[in-house]
Design a protein around this motif. Sequence first.
Motif, PDB file in Angstrom:
ATOM      1  N   ILE A  77      64.204  15.489  42.773  1.00 36.66           N
ATOM      2  CA  ILE A  77      64.234  15.755  44.210  1.00 36.66           C
ATOM      3  C   ILE A  77      63.359  14.748  44.956  1.00 36.66           C
ATOM      4  O   ILE A  77      63.781  14.137  45.946  1.00 36.66           O
ATOM      5  CB  ILE A  77      63.781  17.190  44.508  1.00 36.66           C
ATOM      6  CG1 ILE A  77      64.783  18.200  43.938  1.00 36.66           C
ATOM      7  CG2 ILE A  77      63.601  17.407  46.013  1.00 36.66           C
ATOM      8  CD1 ILE A  77      64.313  19.647  44.013  1.00 36.66           C
ATOM      9  N   LEU A 126      69.868  15.472  52.549  1.00 32.97           N
ATOM     10  CA  LEU A 126      70.495  16.765  52.287  1.00 32.97           C
ATOM     11  C   LEU A 126      71.854  16.600  51.620  1.00 32.97           C
ATOM     12  O   LEU A 126      72.245  17.411  50.777  1.00 32.97           O
ATOM     13  CB  LEU A 126      70.617  17.564  53.583  1.00 32.97           C
ATOM     14  CG  LEU A 126      69.284  17.965  54.222  1.00 32.97           C
ATOM     15  CD1 LEU A 126      69.520  18.724  55.518  1.00 32.97           C
ATOM     16  CD2 LEU A 126      68.459  18.821  53.258  1.00 32.97           C
ATOM     17  N   LEU A 129      71.151  15.651  47.893  1.00 38.21           N
ATOM     18  CA  LEU A 129      70.647  16.750  47.069  1.00 38.21           C
ATOM     19  C   LEU A 129      71.744  17.725  46.666  1.00 38.21           C
ATOM     20  O   LEU A 129      71.542  18.543  45.771  1.00 38.21           O
ATOM     21  CB  LEU A 129      69.546  17.506  47.825  1.00 38.21           C
ATOM     22  CG  LEU A 129      68.233  16.750  47.998  1.00 38.21           C
ATOM     23  CD1 LEU A 129      67.305  17.499  48.952  1.00 38.21           C
ATOM     24  CD2 LEU A 129      67.549  16.536  46.656  1.00 38.21           C
ATOM     25  N   LEU A 131      73.047  20.413  48.055  1.00 44.20           N
ATOM     26  CA  LEU A 131      72.665  21.818  48.181  1.00 44.20           C
ATOM     27  C   LEU A 131      73.776  22.668  48.784  1.00 44.20           C
ATOM     28  O   LEU A 131      73.646  23.883  48.877  1.00 44.20           O
ATOM     29  CB  LEU A 131      71.412  21.932  49.066  1.00 44.20           C
ATOM     30  CG  LEU A 131      70.164  21.201  48.567  1.00 44.20           C
ATOM     31  CD1 LEU A 131      69.053  21.299  49.592  1.00 44.20           C
ATOM     32  CD2 LEU A 131      69.717  21.743  47.229  1.00 44.20           C
ATOM     33  N   LEU A 234      70.796  25.488  55.693  1.00 41.75           N
ATOM     34  CA  LEU A 234      71.947  25.548  54.810  1.00 41.75           C
ATOM     35  C   LEU A 234      72.898  26.615  55.318  1.00 41.75           C
ATOM     36  O   LEU A 234      72.466  27.709  55.692  1.00 41.75           O
ATOM     37  CB  LEU A 234      71.517  25.864  53.378  1.00 41.75           C
ATOM     38  CG  LEU A 234      70.566  24.864  52.719  1.00 41.75           C
ATOM     39  CD1 LEU A 234      70.279  25.298  51.284  1.00 41.75           C
ATOM     40  CD2 LEU A 234      71.154  23.467  52.734  1.00 41.75           C
ATOM     41  N   VAL A 251      65.356  23.899  55.768  1.00 42.75           N
ATOM     42  CA  VAL A 251      64.960  23.080  54.627  1.00 42.75           C
ATOM     43  C   VAL A 251      64.455  21.710  55.067  1.00 42.75           C
ATOM     44  O   VAL A 251      64.004  20.910  54.239  1.00 42.75           O
ATOM     45  CB  VAL A 251      66.136  22.909  53.647  1.00 42.75           C
ATOM     46  CG1 VAL A 251      66.463  24.228  52.992  1.00 42.75           C
ATOM     47  CG2 VAL A 251      67.358  22.327  54.348  1.00 42.75           C
ATOM     48  N   ARG A 282      60.869  24.488  49.314  1.00 43.11           N
ATOM     49  CA  ARG A 282      62.021  25.355  49.549  1.00 43.11           C
ATOM     50  C   ARG A 282      63.250  24.828  48.812  1.00 43.11           C
ATOM     51  O   ARG A 282      64.018  25.597  48.229  1.00 43.11           O
ATOM     52  CB  ARG A 282      62.314  25.463  51.045  1.00 43.11           C
ATOM     53  CG  ARG A 282      61.272  26.270  51.802  1.00 43.11           C
ATOM     54  CD  ARG A 282      61.660  26.478  53.251  1.00 43.11           C
ATOM     55  NE  ARG A 282      60.702  27.348  53.931  1.00 43.11           N
ATOM     56  CZ  ARG A 282      60.824  27.739  55.190  1.00 43.11           C
ATOM     57  NH1 ARG A 282      61.868  27.331  55.902  1.00 43.11           N
ATOM     58  NH2 ARG A 282      59.921  28.530  55.741  1.00 43.11           N
ATOM     59  N   ILE A 283      63.448  23.533  48.841  1.00 42.24           N
ATOM     60  CA  ILE A 283      64.578  22.934  48.134  1.00 42.24           C
ATOM     61  C   ILE A 283      64.435  23.154  46.637  1.00 42.24           C
ATOM     62  O   ILE A 283      65.400  23.491  45.935  1.00 42.24           O
ATOM     63  CB  ILE A 283      64.682  21.438  48.471  1.00 42.24           C
ATOM     64  CG1 ILE A 283      65.086  21.268  49.943  1.00 42.24           C
ATOM     65  CG2 ILE A 283      65.670  20.729  47.556  1.00 42.24           C
ATOM     66  CD1 ILE A 283      65.020  19.838  50.437  1.00 42.24           C
TER      67      ILE A 283
END
Length: 399
Positions: A77, A126, A129, A131, A234, A251, A282-283
């Motif tokens: 990350i 973002l 990643l 997510l 998200l 996030v 948080r991620i």
Amino acid sequence: MHLLGLLPRRAWASLLSQLLRPPWASCTGAVRCQSQVAEAVLTSQLKAHQEKPNFIIKTPKGTRDLSPQHMVVREKILDLVISCFKRHGAKGMDTPAFELKDFDIAGQFDPMIPDAECLKIMCEILSGLQLGDFLIKMAWKDVRHEMVVKKGLAPEVADRIGDYVQCHGGVSLVEQMFQDPRLSQNKQALEGLGDLKLLFEYLTLFGIADKISFDLSLARGLDYYTGVIYEAVLLQTPTQAGEEPLNVGSVAAGGRYDGLVGMFDPKGHKVPCVGLSIGVERIFYIVEQRMKTKGEKVRTTETQVFVATPQKNFLQERLKLIAELWNSGIKAEMLYKNNPKLLTQLHYCESTGIPLVVIIGEQELKEGVIKIRSVASREEVAIKRENLVAEIQKRLSES
């Protein structure tokens, strides 16, 4: 000037308090942990007559231990975040008191160009990643203040503002508000809407306008913001079987804070700034929970090759072989035993995810070859010893 590191806008008050504390109070977590260990050892020595040591080693307050699996995920990350920052020309900085990863642009620039780049960076991170789908909510603090907070507005204007607060959208919403005669009477609000329109033009050129939503209901709880503010959330997606929905709030977040740095300058110089913060913790929590749900395994090492033997008394040959691999920049391992069983060595490779095994024994040594075994397919092939490094490098580049 691009600054990659820990945001002063989040940290000035706390940072000053850290600087004013005595030296022992501002040591890092690692030093605090060492101090606790030293104290524990000293206590055990002083109470050596007791059957059981009267101490407990605890994790420093506000921290937690991370397993090798957790560290692999966390580093991936952070690597993605930092590589994105560097791609945008950031310079690194760090302070010992905080764990955020932030990007700031400071200096006198034309309107909305650095603001647009910060939003672009947030989208890149973002998206990288993976997510899930996300949306960046954006507002203009002065517009919201003038249109929602400030008293003395005519009732019909207040009612119209109430309608807009419930709305959210892109450049079309900004243009609608911009052209509303009942809202364009306020000069400060009008200027803010004009800048937002310009910002959306840049976001469209960056190809991210569809990820940004103008939302007057957004109100970040920090007083130092002076212009555009934004936060990324998200979007809820249908959960898979056995997966619980995660509600972690935003996030990533950020905005413009033109007056903050000047507050701490002895001469009061004004330094315009805009920046963003990535919520790494948080991620990390989101990724961690999804891995638990899916039962995913994480490789804790990057070992590429394992050096094995099927016979006894081949430690010296293994040591020479692994040194050759190390010297060629290949990540390699072997068991720290004189005479390990071949099955034990192969099981170790399967359990740790090492892709290749090189095997040397009496027959290989006699013929001047080395066997290369693919752990996944279990196929073996004999390679001349002098061609071993080149063959391994070829296989690793193809994988």
